[in-house]
Design a protein around this motif. Structure first.
Motif, PDB file in Angstrom:
ATOM      1  N   CYS A  46       0.786  -1.170   0.056  1.00 53.02           N
ATOM      2  CA  CYS A  46       0.066   0.101   0.010  1.00 53.02           C
ATOM      3  C   CYS A  46       0.743   1.276  -0.021  1.00 53.02           C
ATOM      4  CB  CYS A  46      -0.884   0.154   1.086  1.00 53.02           C
ATOM      5  SG  CYS A  46      -0.140   0.115   2.759  1.00 53.02           S
ATOM      6  N   SER A  47       2.009   1.359   0.628  1.00 52.68           N
ATOM      7  CA  SER A  47       3.093   2.246   0.316  1.00 52.68           C
ATOM      8  C   SER A  47       2.323   3.601   1.335  1.00 52.68           C
ATOM      9  CB  SER A  47       2.883   2.875  -1.136  1.00 52.68           C
ATOM     10  OG  SER A  47       4.136   3.736  -1.164  1.00 52.68           O
ATOM     11  N   THR A  48       1.712   3.161   2.389  1.00 53.62           N
ATOM     12  CA  THR A  48       1.086   4.316   3.431  1.00 53.62           C
ATOM     13  C   THR A  48       1.912   4.260   4.589  1.00 53.62           C
ATOM     14  OG1 THR A  48      -0.655   2.770   4.230  1.00 53.62           O
ATOM     15  CG2 THR A  48      -1.046   4.189   2.039  1.00 53.62           C
ATOM     16  N   PHE A  74       4.275   4.767  -5.336  1.00 55.56           N
ATOM     17  CA  PHE A  74       2.601   5.329  -5.201  1.00 55.56           C
ATOM     18  C   PHE A  74       2.742   6.263  -3.927  1.00 55.56           C
ATOM     19  CE2 PHE A  74       1.490   0.785  -6.708  1.00 55.56           C
ATOM     20  CZ  PHE A  74       0.942   1.282  -7.722  1.00 55.56           C
ATOM     21  N   VAL A 107      -1.669   9.203   1.540  1.00 49.15           N
ATOM     22  CA  VAL A 107      -2.355   9.212   0.434  1.00 49.15           C
ATOM     23  C   VAL A 107      -2.557  10.391  -0.313  1.00 49.15           C
ATOM     24  CG1 VAL A 107      -3.487   7.067   1.433  1.00 49.15           C
ATOM     25  CG2 VAL A 107      -4.448   9.288   1.835  1.00 49.15           C
TER      26      VAL A 107
ATOM     27  N   PRO B  98       3.460  -0.870  -9.573  1.00 50.75           N
ATOM     28  CA  PRO B  98       3.624   0.631  -9.943  1.00 50.75           C
ATOM     29  C   PRO B  98       3.905   0.962 -11.575  1.00 50.75           C
ATOM     30  CG  PRO B  98       4.286   0.138  -8.010  1.00 50.75           C
ATOM     31  CD  PRO B  98       4.199  -1.238  -8.452  1.00 50.75           C
ATOM     32  N   THR B 343      -6.513  -0.834  -5.092  1.00 46.97           N
ATOM     33  CA  THR B 343      -6.448   0.532  -4.368  1.00 46.97           C
ATOM     34  C   THR B 343      -5.700   1.658  -5.375  1.00 46.97           C
ATOM     35  OG1 THR B 343      -6.536  -0.428  -2.162  1.00 46.97           O
ATOM     36  CG2 THR B 343      -5.701   1.723  -2.400  1.00 46.97           C
ATOM     37  N   HIS B 344      -4.310   1.121  -5.559  1.00 46.66           N
ATOM     38  CA  HIS B 344      -3.872   2.177  -6.182  1.00 46.66           C
ATOM     39  C   HIS B 344      -4.210   2.516  -7.844  1.00 46.66           C
ATOM     40  CE1 HIS B 344      -0.801   1.687  -3.148  1.00 46.66           C
ATOM     41  NE2 HIS B 344      -0.652   0.463  -3.339  1.00 46.66           N
ATOM     42  N   ARG B 347      -7.148   4.797  -7.055  1.00 47.33           N
ATOM     43  CA  ARG B 347      -6.527   6.253  -6.648  1.00 47.33           C
ATOM     44  C   ARG B 347      -6.021   7.055  -8.076  1.00 47.33           C
ATOM     45  NH1 ARG B 347      -4.221   4.465  -0.819  1.00 47.33           N
ATOM     46  NH2 ARG B 347      -6.092   5.136   0.153  1.00 47.33           N
TER      47      ARG B 347
END
Lengths: 107, 391
Positions: A46-48, A74, A107, B98, B343-344, B347
């Motif tokens: 998720c990269s959060t 991301f 985000v 990505p 999700t990505h 977004r």
């Protein structure tokens, strides 16, 4: 127990004792450090949980590998050589005193 | 300790039509509550929902009492845990890397978005659900999955059939008959793309899974694609329509977002405000307790992320859309190992690409009668129409 300092984007510092073997993300979550979302819970999806490792500490934490760098793509804030996903950083005894900065948003 | 209180008065119909006041009451008085009409113990506080999702060792995704297996004709990764889940998930992950998102899917999405926007008439009232939100989500997903010959209509029919089948807790015949027809068609189209994907590998999910060094079984390749079809259309569609509604009914916010270009904030707030996936089930593997209530082994708890996203502990006026609110984490993409794979993609495509393109092209878009918009759904929720005048 290694002592870790999180510095938020607004400068607020949170100092916590971390358990060795935990990930830095787990430490942040356990201490309710604002600014680490960790949506995926540590699966590197998720990269959060992006952090910037301060100064020379990168020598001990290591830098992001290729998969981690790909995922950091991301992250909404600038990614630098000091960027890490905190879920991928395992706490070791020699990280006592580690300082990481948090990005403005995740985000 | 005592068992969670029972709420006998809440019906499924109430939850489908207008769940938010029900959840607000629950958060205030019975945050952990047994709801016989859905045969689940609902968790309505953000902290509890997150705790459950982050603790798969105690709260398993393998809930055997759902109609999902029958609907998908497979035991899918959504209902698996641990290594088994991870292996099937990882099989499809490369498609959503990505690099692929940036270099393949984003440019492709922009092309399709322009094409679909070109078709919309100006100056008259047009419903964006069937003309834009549904078909565009269907098109990019068909490409991503490696079944580009599936039409927008087919993709949307399959998706709805899978959703209705998987949510058919009344075990009625019609939804199962419809999803059986959909499965037959999906199987044919997926199989029809195998030779092409083997001969000319690309980054689509079908190709990536087929051409992997150690491929997962064919049954699970098909199941994974169906999971993506079941979840990958309604969610971006409902998110987009929700955000459009939020912005058009709050023109001051829209102007500010236009000025700052912070469309991601408009996106995040939309999926927080009305989570496209409102609830998830988990099977409790050991006796435990939540918020002082006994939760025996074998209970099926339901995290209500719709409610978690409005939790007064985290949000002021959480029931209102406010794209300018201080950024707060929400649970619309879930958390833990089942964190939403799209999700990505969502977004990027809806948040960063489509919203600015849409409002640039139709700067004077108007929702003349917001009261005409109908919202529906318990498990999945969104507007079922969005009649706007485009200009």
């Amino acid at each position: 127990m290694p002592c870790i300092t999180f510095i938020a984007a607004d400068g607020a510092e949170t100092v916590v004792d971390a358990g060795t073997g935990d990930s830095l993300m787990q430490v942040a979550r356990a201490h309710n450090v604002d600014g680490i979302l960790a949506e995926c819970g540590g699966e590197m999806m998720c990269s959060t949980c992006h952090v910037y490792v301060e100064g020379d500490w990168l020598d001990r934490t290591g830098t992001a590998d290729e998969d981690e760098r790909d995922m950091l793509d991301f992250a909404p804030c600038e990614v630098t050589d000091a960027s890490r996903l905190s879920c991928q950083m395992k706490i070791t005894d020699d990280m006592d005193g580690l300082v990481v900065r948090l990005p403005e948003r995740q985000v | 300790m005592a068992m969670a209180p029972v709420n006998d008065s809440v019906t499924v119909h109430r939850l489908i039509d207008d769940p938010y006041p029900v959840y607000a009451q629950m958060r205030a008085h019975t945050p952990v509550v047994q709801v016989p009409s859905v045969k689940r113990t609902m968790l309505t506080k953000a902290e509890d929902c997150r705790m459950v999702k982050d603790n798969p060792a105690l709260f398993s995704s393998n809930d055997p009492t759902t109609p999902m297996e029958k609907a998908f004709e497979a035991h899918t990764l959504m209902r698996k845990d641990g290594e088994e889940h991870l292996r099937e998930r990882n099989a499809m992950m490369p498609t959503f890397s990505p690099r692929n998102l940036k270099t393949i899917w984003a440019p492709m999405y922009e092309r399709y978005a322009a094409e679909y926007l070109d078709r919309l008439p100006r100056g008259e009232v047009v419903d964006l659900f069937p003309t834009l939100a549904g078909p565009l989500a269907a098109r990019i997903l068909a490409e991503c999955m490696g079944i580009p010959d599936a039409s927008d209509e087919q993709m949307q029919f399959w998706s709805q059939a899978l959703i209705d089948g998987a949510g058919n807790f009344g075990w009625f015949d019609e939804p199962f008959e419809r999803v059986a027809r959909a499965n037959k068609e999906m199987n044919r189209v997926i199989e029809g793309n195998v030779e092409r994907a083997k001969a000319a590998p690309d980054q689509s999910a079908l190709s990536v899974m087929l051409n992997a060094e150690d491929p997962i079984p064919w049954s699970q390749i098909v199941a994974n694609i169906k999971i993506a079809i079941g979840g990958g259309i309604n969610e971006p569609r409902d998110a987009l329509l929700t955000i459009i509604y939020g912005l058009l009914t709050n023109p001051d916010q829209l102007e500010e977002i236009k000025a700052t270009g912070n469309w991601s904030a408009a996106f995040e707030e939309g999926v927080r405000w009305v989570a496209p996936i409102q609830a998830s089930s988990r099977l409790v593997l050991e006796d435990t307790e939540i918020r002082g209530c006994d939760i025996p082994k074998g209970t099926v708890v339901m995290t209500i992320q719709a409610s978690a996203n409005h939790d007064e502990d985290l949000y002021e006026d959480g029931h209102l859309y406010n794209a300018l609110r201080k950024s707060q984490p929400h649970q619309s993409f879930g958390s833990g190992p089942h964190h939403c794979m799209g999700t990505h993609m969502a977004r990027m495509t809806v948040g960063r690409l489509l919203l600015p393109i849409l409002f640039e092209r139709f700067p004077n878009m108007r929702l003349e009668n917001p009261e005409d918009v109908v919202w529906r759904g318990f498990g999945f929720r969104g507007p079922i129409n969005m009649p706007v005048r485009l200009n």
